[in-house]
Design a protein around this motif. Structure first.
Motif, mmCIF file in Angstrom:
data_model
loop_
_atom_site.group_PDB
_atom_site.id
_atom_site.type_symbol
_atom_site.label_atom_id
_atom_site.label_comp_id
_atom_site.label_asym_id
_atom_site.label_seq_id
_atom_site.Cartn_x
_atom_site.Cartn_y
_atom_site.Cartn_z
ATOM 1 N N UNK A 8 1.839 11.177 3.740
ATOM 2 C CA UNK A 8 0.530 10.851 3.153
ATOM 3 C C UNK A 8 0.467 9.359 2.843
ATOM 4 N N UNK A 9 1.566 8.809 2.312
ATOM 5 C CA UNK A 9 1.618 7.370 2.052
ATOM 6 C C UNK A 9 1.472 6.556 3.316
ATOM 7 N N UNK A 10 2.117 7.014 4.393
ATOM 8 C CA UNK A 10 2.009 6.316 5.678
ATOM 9 C C UNK A 10 0.564 6.357 6.174
ATOM 10 N N UNK A 11 -0.077 7.510 6.064
ATOM 11 C CA UNK A 11 -1.477 7.619 6.510
ATOM 12 C C UNK A 11 -2.357 6.656 5.728
ATOM 13 N N UNK A 12 -2.241 6.672 4.409
ATOM 14 C CA UNK A 12 -3.068 5.790 3.580
ATOM 15 C C UNK A 12 -2.781 4.319 3.866
ATOM 16 N N UNK A 13 -1.494 3.963 3.974
ATOM 17 C CA UNK A 13 -1.124 2.582 4.283
ATOM 18 C C UNK A 13 -1.655 2.169 5.648
ATOM 19 N N UNK A 14 -1.546 3.086 6.625
ATOM 20 C CA UNK A 14 -2.055 2.808 7.965
ATOM 21 C C UNK A 14 -3.550 2.539 7.949
ATOM 22 N N UNK A 74 0.811 -1.215 0.000
ATOM 23 C CA UNK A 74 0.000 0.000 0.000
ATOM 24 C C UNK A 74 0.847 1.269 0.000
ATOM 25 N N UNK A 75 2.164 1.128 0.166
ATOM 26 C CA UNK A 75 3.064 2.275 0.238
ATOM 27 C C UNK A 75 3.886 2.224 1.502
ATOM 28 N N UNK A 76 4.565 3.325 1.853
ATOM 29 C CA UNK A 76 5.379 3.317 3.075
ATOM 30 C C UNK A 76 4.491 3.117 4.303
ATOM 31 N N UNK A 77 5.048 2.424 5.269
ATOM 32 C CA UNK A 77 4.259 2.051 6.442
ATOM 33 C C UNK A 77 5.161 2.052 7.655
ATOM 34 N N UNK A 78 4.708 2.686 8.752
ATOM 35 C CA UNK A 78 5.483 2.542 9.983
ATOM 36 C C UNK A 78 5.193 1.154 10.533
ATOM 37 N N UNK A 97 -9.155 6.209 10.819
ATOM 38 C CA UNK A 97 -8.623 7.358 10.074
ATOM 39 C C UNK A 97 -8.138 8.482 11.000
ATOM 40 N N UNK A 98 -8.882 8.762 12.066
ATOM 41 C CA UNK A 98 -8.471 9.799 13.014
ATOM 42 C C UNK A 98 -7.128 9.441 13.644
ATOM 43 N N UNK A 99 -6.992 8.200 14.094
ATOM 44 C CA UNK A 99 -5.753 7.732 14.698
ATOM 45 C C UNK A 99 -4.586 7.858 13.716
ATOM 46 N N UNK A 100 -4.795 7.460 12.481
ATOM 47 C CA UNK A 100 -3.722 7.454 11.475
ATOM 48 C C UNK A 100 -3.255 8.857 11.124
ATOM 49 N N UNK A 101 -4.186 9.777 10.933
ATOM 50 C CA UNK A 101 -3.829 11.151 10.572
ATOM 51 C C UNK A 101 -3.100 11.829 11.737
ATOM 52 N N UNK A 102 -3.637 11.709 12.944
ATOM 53 C CA UNK A 102 -2.987 12.337 14.097
ATOM 54 C C UNK A 102 -1.598 11.762 14.337
ATOM 55 N N UNK A 103 -1.500 10.438 14.314
ATOM 56 C CA UNK A 103 -0.215 9.811 14.591
ATOM 57 C C UNK A 103 0.841 10.210 13.567
ATOM 58 N N UNK A 104 0.556 10.007 12.293
ATOM 59 C CA UNK A 104 1.564 10.283 11.255
ATOM 60 C C UNK A 104 1.921 11.762 11.205
ATOM 61 N N UNK A 105 0.937 12.624 11.360
ATOM 62 C CA UNK A 105 1.214 14.056 11.331
ATOM 63 C C UNK A 105 2.118 14.494 12.463
ATOM 64 N N UNK A 106 1.795 14.069 13.680
ATOM 65 C CA UNK A 106 2.590 14.477 14.841
ATOM 66 C C UNK A 106 3.959 13.789 14.840
#
Length: 195
Positions: free
Chosen positions: A162-168, A19-23, A141-150
């Motif tokens: 953005x790739x991490x958010x989508x993959x998450x 899906x792309x880059x992923x933590x 989605x809320x968890x993914x956006x907050x986590x990756x952004x911060x």
């Protein structure tokens, strides 16, 4: 709580996925969504919220402990080994990741609990799998956006974030849906049989 701590440590590593880059923390973190719902179902919303706070505190304690260990000078006999030299470098993102995780975890956990409670108030004991899917699909989605952004804004290119958010979102949703039937393993808060 263990999944939260592991996810914080593993999130330092960004891996490739279909899906792309992923933590890498995303490989274990989706367990927390359904486990939170299991706790909610068994012991109620207050217990689920207490678990969210306790997991955040444990994550913060683990990050603080990692920072303290990193600040203690290495033994002179091994101070020049690669592992000793790079220990702080590798885990330097951990405090920021923990802050991101705690903020995202508490915000999405609160939202998940509200969605779960709304479903129960509206549908009662019916639609057990639906309430888990509904609450998880709202909070992921809320968890993914907050986590990756911060955690990563300013550290990684925006396109990677953005790739991490989508993959998450994709992986957390898929794993959450696979794990969701586990909700049938516990009885309700009142000890009645599973519906």
């Amino acid at each position: 709580m263990v999944a939260c701590v592991l996810a914080n440590l593993w999130s330092v590593r960004i891996v490739s996925s279909p899906f792309g880059p992923l933590d890498a923390g995303t490989l274990v973190y989706p367990l927390t969504f359904t486990l939170r719902d299991l706790i909610h179902r068994q012991a109620g919303a207050k217990a689920a919220e207490a678990t969210i706070i306790l997991a955040g505190a444990l994550s913060a304690a683990a990050a603080l402990g990692t920072w303290v260990v990193g600040a203690i000078p290495a033994s002179p006999e091994v101070a020049q080994s690669a592992a000793q030299i790079h220990f702080g470098d590798v885990l330097s993102l951990a405090p920021r990741i923990v802050i991101a995780s705690v903020v995202a975890q508490i915000a999405s956990g609160w939202f998940d609990t509200r969605l779960y409670s709304w479903w129960v108030a509206r549908h009662g004991n019916h639609g057990l799998l639906g309430r888990v899917a509904f609450s998880n699909l709202g909070s992921i989605p809320l968890d993914s956006v907050l986590f990756a952004g911060i955690a990563f804004l300013g550290e990684l290119p925006v396109s990677v974030i953005v790739g991490i958010i989508l993959s998450n979102v994709v992986l957390k949703t898929a794993l959450s849906l696979v794990i969701a039937p586990g909700i049938y393993l516990v009885s309700t808060a009142h000890g009645s049989p599973s519906p």
